[in-house]
Motif scaffolding. Structure first.
Motif, short mmCIF file in Angstrom:
data_model
loop_
_atom_site.label_atom_id
_atom_site.label_comp_id
_atom_site.label_asym_id
_atom_site.label_seq_id
_atom_site.Cartn_x
_atom_site.Cartn_y
_atom_site.Cartn_z
N CYS B 144 0.79 -1.23 0.00
CA CYS B 144 0.00 0.00 0.00
C CYS B 144 0.82 1.28 0.00
N ARG B 148 0.23 3.62 -3.03
CA ARG B 148 -0.55 4.84 -2.86
C ARG B 148 0.22 5.94 -2.16
N GLY B 149 1.24 5.56 -1.44
CA GLY B 149 2.06 6.59 -0.78
C GLY B 149 3.04 7.19 -1.78
N ARG B 153 3.38 2.13 -9.15
CA ARG B 153 2.42 1.09 -9.52
C ARG B 153 2.99 0.13 -10.56
N GLU B 176 -4.97 -4.76 -2.93
CA GLU B 176 -5.64 -4.65 -1.64
C GLU B 176 -4.68 -4.93 -0.52
N CYS B 177 -4.89 -4.25 0.58
CA CYS B 177 -4.00 -4.36 1.73
C CYS B 177 -3.96 -5.79 2.27
N PHE B 180 -1.18 -6.03 7.13
CA PHE B 180 -0.07 -5.85 8.08
C PHE B 180 -0.22 -4.53 8.82
N GLY B 181 0.00 -3.42 8.13
CA GLY B 181 -0.23 -2.11 8.75
C GLY B 181 0.60 -1.83 9.99
N SER C 361 -5.24 0.09 8.56
CA SER C 361 -3.83 -0.22 8.25
C SER C 361 -3.19 0.93 7.49
N CYS C 363 -3.89 2.00 4.57
CA CYS C 363 -3.59 1.58 3.20
C CYS C 363 -3.91 2.67 2.18
N ARG C 367 -8.50 7.30 0.33
CA ARG C 367 -8.07 8.56 -0.28
C ARG C 367 -8.10 8.46 -1.79
#
Lengths: 225, 251, 472
Positions: B144, B148-149, B153, B176-177, B180-181, C361, C363, C367
């Protein structure tokens, strides 16, 4: 302090420390409009888009043929009609045809006294079909613009299970932004509705069902001038 | 392709240090093969992301300053084998140190020359074929923070596509995530576990036996879940595939 | 705003074990996600429209006092009555007072999240009024005393069999599993409720400041009926739901339906300006607009003011893997999903909602899909800082993070700790090099994952050996 003062003063205080990313001092103005498709393309688009949401489109037809189609649709449901004033429906010859059909245009007026109101509402709720014109159509969504006002009942396109609308092809606009940019008077009446197809829901397991509270059937008769 | 900008610094990250050092070695191998001199500044430990994401910015700030110090002795671009750590440095260091007049400019300067590994190869070096070798069906999991950060891609997929012998399968929900996060995996372990099961289900559907990614955190998470479930799925960092070369027959 | 009185973890646990809920959520969110993507692909210059919509919302909020005053003035010029409700209690009081003045017994409601936020129905019922929800999904859950599980499709967690049983038991409709039949039954039942109600209460999607117009979007027609049939229409509007002009409204309407359900426009987009005018045959005789603050003006002054840009499309819910797995009820708030995770603690205070900012998380899928590009992860982080400051961290983090941070800035000690960790994990991991059980609080990890033993040699050592030429 009144509620108004409380709220407005808190807002002003907060604006001193508000972190509002991308806030600009000047109002953003309007986005450039897209180039408009040709009138023929707009008719095609209108039909395609409205049919994709289960509306039915008839025409474009010359006025005389359009009258026949409208009468045919109205006759399917019975003789009582909840209608805009016929001159606002905007189809020459329609008034005479309705008379010879023996159509009964129900008085749409809802009185303001309590019991008169109750009785009128019950009466109106039984009418099987509504008839309106449309001040505009939006091609890229298949929408009708109904500007209500004196003598033009909202209920005509809402209470009966079937709604027949007459739309002149010359009143088609490419899309909503272009229509709004033309500066239509949308706040001179208490109600304007953009109607895009018959009433629907998908609240039960996402299964689409039509005719929930509004009409189940929407027929638009396009009239060429 | 040595040129005047042929030095880079490696920020290995704490998970490469402890869990997956072979990914770090693979990054070095690939970069050296491309003609880069890889500096490995001493004293590097952790970028501070777990504390930052948990809201403990008081604990995260010293870790950020330390990392900035470590990576600022040299002005060479920094390559990071982790999308989330790179994102931390690039986007969150300036945010974290916004009120620090000494370290804010340093954070901004560092952010401007820090890249995730795949991003570096494609966007800076300008190649999509970095060689490599693969066997067996693989899927690519898009982490992620990388996606997205940092907005990375297509770069890893392009590099992967050029790996010799690679058999890339389609992965449902690849973006998709994985659940973990960071500390989320422990604090909200049941939700994290549910997200992981969905990711593993998709991996099983794909028929792949290896999951390739650019973040050891996600890969460690996925592998841990696969092991628990007894699935024949392994993980590997993209760099490990790129570093692999057809072996000369044993001498 | 609370919808439950059990703890967050109990709610989550309950939701995660509900297989039917999981299936329903996957189906709904998957469908909406696909439809949204198609609808935006068909909108020319969708990115430019989204950027523009963001500018509209940001600008409006930056001058909210001006636009709110203008809006109120215009509503009154059109014959409406404006009420200002600083909080939930004031809002409900205002509605009750109007009901009292009209000696009203029956209230019919269109969808209004603000009314759920203020718990209006509870207060109306307590005052002896009949309150009927007219949106099909809302009516279904009203009949069983539940809260919505999704902003757009509130009853998505119910199968059609369940719905059929509910309608049969509560409304006396013939038992069926056919949605068409159920809907026809509800239509007939609610038709009488519409005709008999003295008051219609609705929400507002957008208020247009320049003209005092209320915009309400819907598919069923119950919004139109709610705002046309009863003599009195009360519209509840959050103070942040404004746009300056009709052109701006057009921009928002283009995005709202596409982002929510993938429709280009909802079936009915209603523009209401004042009560019915002389000569108009139908429509309410009175229009009351209740401007509800309830914390919004305070949130406006904080770091999370951006959450007020929200246009309530629900796209973030459909994109969020956390929401997709646990559904709306687990959040315990009227506002679920990513937007709710920010808005709820913002309005209600992080002390009351300490878990929500952490139920993510980060992710950033939200956004990515937000029509006005709200940076929800940034705000979740800001609220996490707040929860941490206010002591809501678990003990092991309060202990562990400072220790970790202390080690990280002392590389020699860090490396030593890594060695110790290596020995410990390799011991626990055994031959498999994977740890299958850890004690609480880390047991959360090992419930569904193994934890890897550290590699035999850390990377820094391998690098040194490689540089020294001592690795093979």
């Amino acid at each position: 302090m009144t509620g108004r003062d409380t709220i407005l003063s808190q807002i002003r205080r907060s604006l001193g420390t508000a972190h509002l990313p991308d806030a600009q001092a000047a109002a953003p103005g309007r986005l450039p409009l897209r180039p408009a498709p040709s009138p023929d393309e707009q008719v095609i688009a209108f039909r395609r888009n409205l049919e994709s949401v289960r509306g039915r489109v008839h025409g474009p037809l010359a006025p005389a043929a359009a009258v026949d189609v409208v009468i045919g649709l109205l006759a399917e449901t019975g003789a009582e009609i909840l209608s805009w004033p016929i001159e606002d429906v905007g189809l020459p010859g329609l008034a005479a045809a309705l008379e010879s059909m023996g159509a009964r245009l129900i008085d749409p007026k809802v009185p303001d006294d309590v019991s008169g109101r109750a009785a009128a509402l019950q009466r109106l709720a039984e009418v099987p079909v509504g008839l309106t014109g449309a001040q505009a159509g939006l091609a890229d969504t298949g929408s009708l613009v109904l500007v209500h006002g004196p003598r033009r009942p909202r209920f005509a396109s809402l209470l009966p299970p079937a709604h027949v609308a007459v739309l002149r092809v010359s009143r088609l606009w490419p899309d909503l932004p272009t229509y709004l940019a033309s500066g239509p008077a949308l706040s001179d009446t208490s109600n304007v509705v953009f109607v895009t197809g018959p009433s629907r829901t998908a609240d039960i397991e996402l299964i689409p069902v039509f005719g929930v509270h509004g009409p189940k059937r929407l027929d638009v008769v396009l009239v060429s001038d | 392709m040595p040129n005047s900008h042929s030095r880079v610094q490696l920020f290995s990250t704490c998970l490469v240090e402890t869990i997956r050092p072979q990914a770090g070695l693979a990054v070095v191998t690939v970069l050296e093969r491309l003609g880069f001199e890889v500096e490995y500044p001493s004293g590097q430990t952790c970028c501070g992301q777990p504390a930052f994401n948990g809201g403990a910015w008081g604990e995260a700030a010293p870790m950020a300053r330390h990392t900035i110090d470590v990576l600022s002795r040299s002005d060479a671009p920094v390559v990071v084998p982790s999308g989330s750590c790179a994102d931390m440095i690039v986007h969150h260091y300036p945010e974290l140190l916004a009120d620090d007049p000494v370290y804010l400019p340093r954070a901004q300067a560092l952010a401007a020359r820090t890249y995730e590994f795949a991003q570096f190869l494609v966007d800076v070096v300008g190649l999509t074929d970095a060689g490599g070798l693969s066997a067996g069906p693989v899927v690519y999991h898009a982490s992620c923070h990388l996606l997205r950060g940092l907005g990375v891609r297509n770069q890893p997929r392009a590099l992967l596509a050029h790996v010799q012998g690679v058999d890339v399968r389609a992965l449902n929900g690849s973006e998709e995530c994985c659940g973990f996060g960071g500390l989320f995996a422990v604090k909200m372990s049941d939700i994290s576990g549910a997200m992981l099961q969905t990711k593993l289900d998709h991996i099983v559907e794909s028929g792949a036996t290896t999951v390739v990614g650019c973040d050891i955190s996600c890969l460690m998470h996925i592998e841990g879940g696969a092991r628990k479930r007894g699935l024949p799925v392994t993980v590997c960092h993209l760099a490990e595939l790129l570093a692999a070369q057809p072996s000369a027959d044993a001498a | 705003m609370h919808t439950s009185n059990v703890t967050f973890h109990e709610r989550v646990d309950h939701a995660l074990h509900d297989g039917q809920l999981h299936e329903a959520l996957q189906r709904a969110t998957g469908r909406f996600t696909t439809l949204r993507a198609e609808a935006l692909a068909s909108l020319q210059e969708a990115d430019a429209v989204r950027d523009h919509a963001r500018l509209i919302r940001a600008h409006t909020l930056s001058r909210l006092d001006h636009y709110l005053a203008q809006f109120a003035e215009q509503v009154e010029a059109a014959g409406g009555v404006v009420h200002w409700a600083p909080d939930a209690a004031a809002c409900n009081q205002i509605v009750l007072e109007i009901a009292r003045q009209h000696q009203a017994k029956r209230v019919i409601k269109g969808k209004s999240m603000v009314s759920e936020e203020t718990e209006l129905n509870r207060d109306l019922l307590a005052a002896g009024l009949d309150v009927i929800e007219s949106d099909l999904g809302e009516r279904i859950i009203q009949l069983v005393g539940e809260h919505p599980s999704h902003i757009i499709v509130p009853a998505i967690h119910k199968t059609k069999e369940e719905v059929g049983r509910i309608l049969h038991a509560q409304l006396g409709l013939p038992l069926t599993t056919v949605p068409e039949e159920m809907t026809a039954g509800v239509r007939a039942s609610l038709r009488q409720d519409f005709l008999n109600a003295e008051i219609g209460v609705s929400g507002v999607n957008f208020g247009v400041a320049a003209s005092g117009t209320l915009a309400l979007v819907e598919n069923e027609g119950n919004g139109r009926l709610t705002t046309t049939t009863p003599r009195v229409h009360i519209a509840l509007m959050g103070i942040e739901r404004l746009v300056p002009t009709l052109d701006d409204l057009g921009v928002m309407l283009q995005l709202l339906a596409r982002s929510a359900t993938g429709q280009k426009l909802t079936v009915y987009n209603n523009l209401l300006t004042g009560p019915r005018r002389p000569g108009e045959p139908d429509g309410p005789d009175e229009l009351h607009v209740v401007l509800v603050d309830n914390g919004r003006s305070r949130v406006l002054g904080t770091e999370v003011a951006e959450i007020l840009y929200c246009i309530r499309c629900g796209a973030c819910l459909n994109a969020c893997p956390v929401y997709k797995h646990m559904g709306g009820h687990a959040y315990g708030s009227v506002y679920p999903g990513p937007v709710g995770a920010v808005l709820t603690p913002a309005l209600g205070g992080v002390d009351d909602w300490p878990e929500l900012p952490h139920a993510s998380s980060l992710c950033a899928a939200c956004r990515e899909v937000c029509p006005v590009r709200i940076d929800i992860p940034r705000m979740l982080l800001a609220q996490r800082v707040e929860t941490q400051r206010r002591g809501h961290s678990p003990w092991w983090l309060k202990l562990g993070l400072p220790i970790y941070s202390w080690l990280v800035v002392r590389p020699t000690l860090f490396r030593f700790a890594v060695r110790v960790g290596g020995v410990a994990t390799r011991l626990l991991g055994g031959r498999e090099r994977a740890i299958r059980w850890l004690p609480p609080p880390l047991s959360g990890w090992t419930d569904s994952r193994t934890f890897p033993a550290f590699a035999p040699k850390p990377f820094s050592q391998l690098m040194r050996e490689r540089r020294d030429g001592t690795t093979s």
